[in-house]
Write an enzyme that holds these catalytic residues in place. Structure first.
Site: not given
Ligand code: BG6
Length: 483
Positions: A244, A15, A335, A191, A378-379, A249, A157, A130
Site C-alpha cells: 500500500d 467509486g 497505520k 507532492k 537542519m539540525k 510511495h 496503484k 484494467y
Molecule cells: C494511498 C494509500 O495510496 O495513500 C492509503 O492507499 C493512504 O492507504 C494514502 O492513506 C496516503 O496518502 P496521503 O497523500 O494522505 O499521504
C-alpha cells in the site's frame, strides 16, 4: 500547448477514489483556469444505472467545502454542467460504443473541434478490470481525428500484487497501448516537497559533496497515519502496508534521494536514473524487517480472524553502488500510529576528532517534512547562548507556511492530472521502474504470506512495535537531543 477538444473520461466514476481525489482535482484545475470550458468535457463511466444529475449530486459535496462554497459557486455549476454520465459494464462492447458515441458528439459540438481530439482515460478502478477496460478502450474509444490528438491511459496503484502479477498486467496493457500513452500514478510524486528533491540535491553546491557514504550515516523515509484501515479492511488485508505504501510511495521517494544526477531534466533521463538505483538494491534480509499489526485490526468484519497482514513495517534497504554502500535506507510506514506525518530524515556521521565532548551534541540531521506543514530543517550543533561554552542542538528552519505565506500548495493529483494532459511523464512510473520495484519486495512479500515472518501486535496510537526502534538503532540511527 495543444488545443482541440479534450475529453476526460473517469472510469469508476462513482467509486471512492473518483469522488475523493479525481473529480476534486479536476474541479480545482477548472477553477484555476487550467481546463478550458470551450474544449473540455468530462465523462463518468461506471456500472450503476444513474443519471448525469445523480453523478453530479454525488460528487458536488467533495468539490467545495463550507468555507469556500459561495466564492466557488459559479465555477462549480459550470463545472458540473461539463460532466456527463454513461453507464455500462467494464467488459461490454455495447457500453463502450455508447461511451465513444458520447465522446464523439462532444468533439463535434465543441467550437474547437476542427483541432485535434484528445482523450484521457482515468481508470479509478481495481486493477483486476484494467485489462478488459483497456481492451474495450482500444477497440472502441481511441481518438479518431486525423488532424491529430492522442489517447492516454491513467492507472492507479496497486499495479499487481507481486512481480509476476505486475508483469502480467504490464504486458496485457502494453500490448494495447504504447508506454508513452500509459501514465502510472504514484501520487507521492506529485507532492511539493517530493518534487523539490531534485532541485535541492542538484542546485545546491552545499549538498553535492556531502551526499554520499562518506558523510551520511543513514536515511529514513517515514510515513505514519493516525488512523486505521477505516472500512477499507477488505482491500487492505489483501495488500498490507508494504504494497500500500512502501513498495510505491516510499520507494519512489528513495529513488529521488539516492539517484545519480540525470543528464538533463527530460523525463526519460530522470527515469533512467531511478531505475538504476532500484536495480542496485540488494535483497532484503529478514533480520532487517519488523512487521506489526495494530490491535483491533482484525475486528473489521472483512478481515480474517487469523490475518498476518502487516499494518506497520520497517525495512532496511541497502544500495550496492559507489555512492551508497554501507548506508542503510530505512523505510518505515504504519497505520493507526501516534501521528500523521511523512518525513525524509538524512542523518550525517559524527564529526571526527570531536573537541567539544558535550553531552548535548548530536549529529547533523536534515529533515524534509513532506506533510503536513511542509518544511525542511537542519539540525545543527551551536553554542548555547550565554557566558559558558556549552553546545546545544538547534535548527535551521524553512517552514513553507511562514516563508511562502499565501502561496497555495497544489494537491498532488491536480499536478499529476495536468501533467497527463500536457504529456509530461516525468512524475509517472515507467514499466521498467515498476518491475524493479516489485523485484525488491516480492521475495519478502512471499515470505510474509507463507507465514515465515510474523506481524507483531502494537497498540493503536503508539509508535509501533518496540522491535522497530531497536532495528533503527541497530542500523545506526542515533537519536539526537533537541532542546
Ligand atoms: C494511498 C494509500 O495510496 O495513500 C492509503 O492507499 C493512504 O492507504 C494514502 O492513506 C496516503 O496518502 P496521503 O497523500 O494522505 O499521504
Amino acid at each position: 500547448s495543444e488545443t482541440g477538444s479534450l475529453s476526460i473520461i473517469v472510469l469508476g466514476a462513482s467509486g471512492d477514489l473518483a469522488k475523493k481525489k479525481t473529480f476534486p482535482a479536476l474541479f480545482n484545475l477548472f477553477h484555476q483556469g487550467f481546463l478550458d470550458e470551450d474544449e473540455v468535457h468530462i465523462f463518468g463511466y461506471a456500472r450503476s444505472k444513474i443519471s448525469d444529475k445523480d453523478l453530479r449530486d454525488k460528487i458536488r459535496g467533495y468539490l467545495v467545502d463550507e468555507k469556500n462554497a459561495s466564492e466557488k459557486a459559479e465555477a462549480l455549476s459550470k463545472f458540473l454542467q461539463l460532466i456527463k454520465y454513461v453507464s455500462g459494464p467494464y467488459d461490454s462492447e455495447e457500453g463502450f460504443k455508447r461511451l465513444d458515441k458520447a465522446i464523439s458528439e462532444h468533439e463535434v459540438s465543441k467550437k474547437s473541434s476542427e483541432g485535434s481530439s484528445r482523450r484521457l482515460f482515468y481508470l479509478a478502478l481495481p486493477p483486476s478490470v484494467y485489462p478488459p477496460v483497456c481492451k474495450m478502450i482500444k477497440a472502441w474509444c481511441t481518438n479518431k481525428s486525423d488532424v491529430g490528438g492522442w489517447t492516454r491511459i491513467v492507472v492507479e496503484k496497486p499495479f499487481g500484487k507481486d512481480l509476476e502479477s505486475a508483469e502480467q498486467l504490464s504486458s496485457q496493457i502494453g500490448e494495447l497501448f504504447d508506454e508513452s500513452q500509459i501514465y502510472r500514478i504514484d501520487h507521492y510524486l506529485g507532492k511539493e516537497l517530493v518534487q523539490n528533491m531534485l532541485v535541492l540535491r542538484f542546485a545546491n553546491r552545499l549538498f553535492l559533496p556531502l551526499w554520499n557514504r562518506d558523510n551520511i550515516a543513514n536515511v529514513q523515509i517515514v510515513f505514519r497515519e493516525d488512523f486505521g484501515t477505516e472500512g477499507r479492511g477488505g482491500y487492505f488485508d489483501e495488500y498490507g502496508i508494504i504494497r500500500d505504501i512502501i513498495q510505491n510511495h516510499l520507494l519512489q521517494v528513495l529513488c529521488l534521494v539516492a539517484m545519480e544526477k540525470p543528464i538533463s531534466l527530460k523525463p526519460e533521463h530522470i527515469r533512467d536514473e531511478k531505475v538504476k538505483v532500484l536495480q542496485s538494491v540488494v535483497p532484503i534480509k529478514d533480520e532487517e524487517v519488523v512487521l506489526g499489526q495494530y490491535e483491533g485490526y482484525r475486528d473489521d468484519p472483512t478481515v480474517p480472524n487469523d490475518s498476518n497482514t502487516p499494518t506497520f513495517a520497517t525495512t532496511v534497504l541497502r544500495i550496492n553502488n559507489e555512492r551508497w554502500e554501507g548506508v542503510p535506507f530505512i523505510l518505515k510506514a504504519g497505520k493507526a500510529m501516534n501521528s500523521k506525518k511523512a518525513d525524509i530524515r538524512i542523518q550525517f556521521k559524527d564529526v571526527p576528532g570531536d573537541i567539544f565532548k558535550c553531552q548535548k551534541q548530536g549529529r547533523n540531521e536534515f529533515v524534509i517534512r513532506l506533510q503536513p506543514s511542509e518544511a525542511m530543517y537542519m539540525k545543527l550543533t551551536v553554542k548555547q547562548p550565554g557566558l559558558e561554552m556549552q553546545t546545544v542542538q538547534s535548527e535551521l528552519d524553512l517552514s513553507y507556511k511562514q516563508r511562502y505565506q499565501g502561496v497555495a500548495i497544489p494537491e498532488a493529483y491536480e499536478r499529476l492530472i495536468l501533467d497527463t494532459i500536457k504529456g509530461d511523464q516525468q512524475h509517472f512510473v515507467r514499466r521498467d521502474e515498476l518491475k524493479a520495484a516489485w523485484e525488491i519486495f516480492t521475495p519478502l512479500l512471499h515470505r510474509i504470506s507463507n507465514g515465515e515472518l510474523k506481524s507483531i501486535p502494537y497498540k493503536q496510537g503508539s509508535r509501533g512495535p518496540t522491535e522497530a526502534d531497536q532495528l533503527l538503532t541497530k542500523a545506526g540511527y542515533l537519536q539526537t537531543h533537541g532542546y
